[in-house]
Structure formats: C-alpha cells, structure tokens
Design a protein around this motif. Structure first.
Motif, mmCIF file in Angstrom:
data_model
loop_
_atom_site.group_PDB
_atom_site.id
_atom_site.type_symbol
_atom_site.label_atom_id
_atom_site.label_comp_id
_atom_site.label_asym_id
_atom_site.label_seq_id
_atom_site.Cartn_x
_atom_site.Cartn_y
_atom_site.Cartn_z
ATOM 1 N N LEU A 42 0.684 -1.036 0.079
ATOM 2 C CA LEU A 42 -0.276 0.128 0.417
ATOM 3 C C LEU A 42 0.750 0.914 -0.346
ATOM 4 N N ILE A 43 2.033 1.818 0.944
ATOM 5 C CA ILE A 43 2.567 1.954 0.178
ATOM 6 C C ILE A 43 3.387 2.307 -0.429
ATOM 7 N N THR A 44 3.609 1.687 -1.700
ATOM 8 C CA THR A 44 4.132 1.452 -2.460
ATOM 9 C C THR A 44 3.353 1.731 -3.815
ATOM 10 N N ALA A 45 2.433 1.684 -3.942
ATOM 11 C CA ALA A 45 1.713 2.401 -4.385
ATOM 12 C C ALA A 45 0.936 3.873 -4.324
ATOM 13 N N ALA A 46 1.040 3.668 -2.811
ATOM 14 C CA ALA A 46 0.593 5.939 -2.342
ATOM 15 C C ALA A 46 1.734 6.743 -3.202
ATOM 16 N N ILE A 47 2.706 6.096 -2.922
ATOM 17 C CA ILE A 47 4.391 6.294 -3.574
ATOM 18 C C ILE A 47 3.709 6.674 -5.166
ATOM 19 N N LEU A 48 4.001 5.555 -5.689
ATOM 20 C CA LEU A 48 4.742 5.620 -7.345
ATOM 21 C C LEU A 48 2.986 5.866 -8.334
ATOM 22 N N ILE A 49 1.200 6.110 -7.302
ATOM 23 C CA ILE A 49 0.751 5.962 -7.972
ATOM 24 C C ILE A 49 1.044 7.644 -8.742
ATOM 25 N N PRO A 50 0.919 8.474 -7.981
ATOM 26 C CA PRO A 50 1.327 10.012 -8.700
ATOM 27 C C PRO A 50 2.604 9.670 -9.438
ATOM 28 N N PRO A 51 3.688 9.992 -9.323
ATOM 29 C CA PRO A 51 3.828 9.796 -10.595
ATOM 30 C C PRO A 51 3.982 8.934 -11.879
ATOM 31 N N VAL A 52 3.489 8.322 -11.498
ATOM 32 C CA VAL A 52 2.812 7.214 -13.085
ATOM 33 C C VAL A 52 1.769 7.869 -13.554
ATOM 34 N N LEU A 53 1.218 8.352 -12.769
ATOM 35 C CA LEU A 53 -0.380 9.129 -13.454
ATOM 36 C C LEU A 53 -0.260 10.044 -14.332
ATOM 37 N N TYR A 54 1.361 10.921 -13.322
ATOM 38 C CA TYR A 54 1.549 12.266 -14.543
ATOM 39 C C TYR A 54 2.430 12.140 -15.854
ATOM 40 N N VAL A 55 3.079 10.825 -15.589
ATOM 41 C CA VAL A 55 3.695 10.227 -16.696
ATOM 42 C C VAL A 55 2.766 10.056 -17.978
ATOM 43 N N ILE A 56 1.806 9.691 -17.821
ATOM 44 C CA ILE A 56 0.410 9.185 -18.296
ATOM 45 C C ILE A 56 -0.053 10.532 -18.793
ATOM 46 N N TYR A 57 0.090 11.269 -17.802
ATOM 47 C CA TYR A 57 -0.818 12.344 -18.898
ATOM 48 C C TYR A 57 0.425 13.683 -19.112
ATOM 49 N N GLN A 58 1.596 13.166 -19.241
ATOM 50 C CA GLN A 58 2.344 14.165 -19.549
ATOM 51 C C GLN A 58 2.712 13.695 -20.833
ATOM 52 N N GLY A 59 2.436 12.351 -21.342
ATOM 53 C CA GLY A 59 2.902 11.321 -22.126
ATOM 54 C C GLY A 59 4.739 11.662 -22.996
ATOM 55 N N GLY A 60 4.565 11.934 -24.524
ATOM 56 C CA GLY A 60 4.878 11.945 -25.061
ATOM 57 C C GLY A 60 7.054 11.355 -25.183
ATOM 58 N N MET A 61 8.305 12.030 -25.072
ATOM 59 C CA MET A 61 9.387 11.953 -23.950
ATOM 60 C C MET A 61 9.357 10.875 -22.374
ATOM 61 N N TRP A 62 8.038 12.118 -21.508
ATOM 62 C CA TRP A 62 8.079 11.048 -20.343
ATOM 63 C C TRP A 62 8.151 10.116 -20.420
ATOM 64 N N MET A 63 7.044 9.569 -21.423
ATOM 65 C CA MET A 63 6.324 8.477 -21.398
ATOM 66 C C MET A 63 7.505 7.247 -21.912
ATOM 67 N N LEU A 64 8.110 7.503 -22.726
ATOM 68 C CA LEU A 64 9.068 6.725 -23.296
ATOM 69 C C LEU A 64 10.286 6.677 -22.967
ATOM 70 N N GLY A 65 10.703 7.783 -22.047
ATOM 71 C CA GLY A 65 11.855 7.442 -21.525
ATOM 72 C C GLY A 65 11.597 6.644 -19.722
#
Length: 156
Positions: A42-65
C-alpha cells in the motif's frame, strides 16, 4: 483341486487385522507464519501512483523514458532468472535490442518494429556461431530472444 494352484499364494481375507497407516512426518521446526506485506504494498502504491499518472498525462518523451527504464529493469530481472537456471543469454545485446524496439515502437512504425525484431533474431543467431556446442547456442539464442520478445515487444 479346489481353485488355487499350489505355487500361487492364497489371498488373505482376514479382516480382523486393522490397517496401519504410516505415521505423520515429524516436524523439525515450528513453522513461523510470515507477516503479510500488505502495508508495504500500500505504501509503494501510494508513492508510485501519482508519478505514473503524471507520466501518462504528460505522454511524449516522459512516457518513452519511463517505458525504457521499466523495460531495462524488467529485462535485467528476466535475464537474472534464466541465468539462475543455467542459460547464458547475451545480456548487453538483449538489453540494447529491447531498448531499440521501444524507440522504434514509440516512433509509430509497426513495419519497422517487426523488421527490427526479425533483424535482432538474426543478429543473436549470428552472434552464437562461435559456440562449441549447439545446445549452448540454442539455450543462449532462445533465452536472449525470448527476453527481447517477452519484455521488449510486450511492453512496447
């Protein structure tokens, strides 16, 4: 004569003897119940979900990286697993091939991705020509290419 030949033993039909099953296997140590790692998950999910959502929202090179980083971690883990089983994959070739496959898939050309995958298979086969035994070559080819396909292709 009454039924049974003299050489054959007569079946025992004495049901007065009870069946004796084998005794249970003795326990050598008391088995300690492992604690659940739900809190850690649960702690891992709470830490990683916001950055993953940000990367999906940004797309482009963020997503590729992000996909490249995940691919490199996953293929390294895959190669560690098959090396533990005795295979000898071409680790650097496989990691480079998986990264190239991600970049080509990101650029959007399915034809080039398929062509690259075919070229990578041919390349790993040519790289194994120097092996002394065919069994070593086949294990290395299959482990390397399966890693590229399983991790690289399916994450693209």
């Amino acid at each position: 004569m009454s039924g049974a030949a003299p050489d054959e033993p007569t079946p025992q039909s004495d049901s007065s003897e009870p069946l004796h099953p084998q005794p249970p296997t003795p326990r050598t140590k008391a088995v300690k119940k492992e604690r659940s790692n739900l809190t850690q998950r649960l702690i891992t999910a709470a830490i990683l979900i916001p950055p993953v959502l940000y990367v999906i929202y940004q797309g482009g090179m963020w997503m590729l990286g992000t996909v490249l980083v995940i691919t490199m971690i996953a293929i390294a883990e895959f190669y560690d697993l098959i090396e533990a089983k005795g295979a000898e994959p071409l680790r650097s070739f496989g990691m480079t091939a998986a990264a190239a496959l991600q970049v080509v898939a990101y650029l959007g050309s399915e034809y080039l991705a398929t062509l690259l995958l075919s070229a990578e298979l041919l390349g790993v086969m040519v790289a194994q020509l120097g092996k002394a035994k065919i069994t070593e070559s086949l294990a290395s080819i299959s482990g390397t290419f399966f890693g590229v396909f399983y991790v690289g292709w399916l994450l693209s």
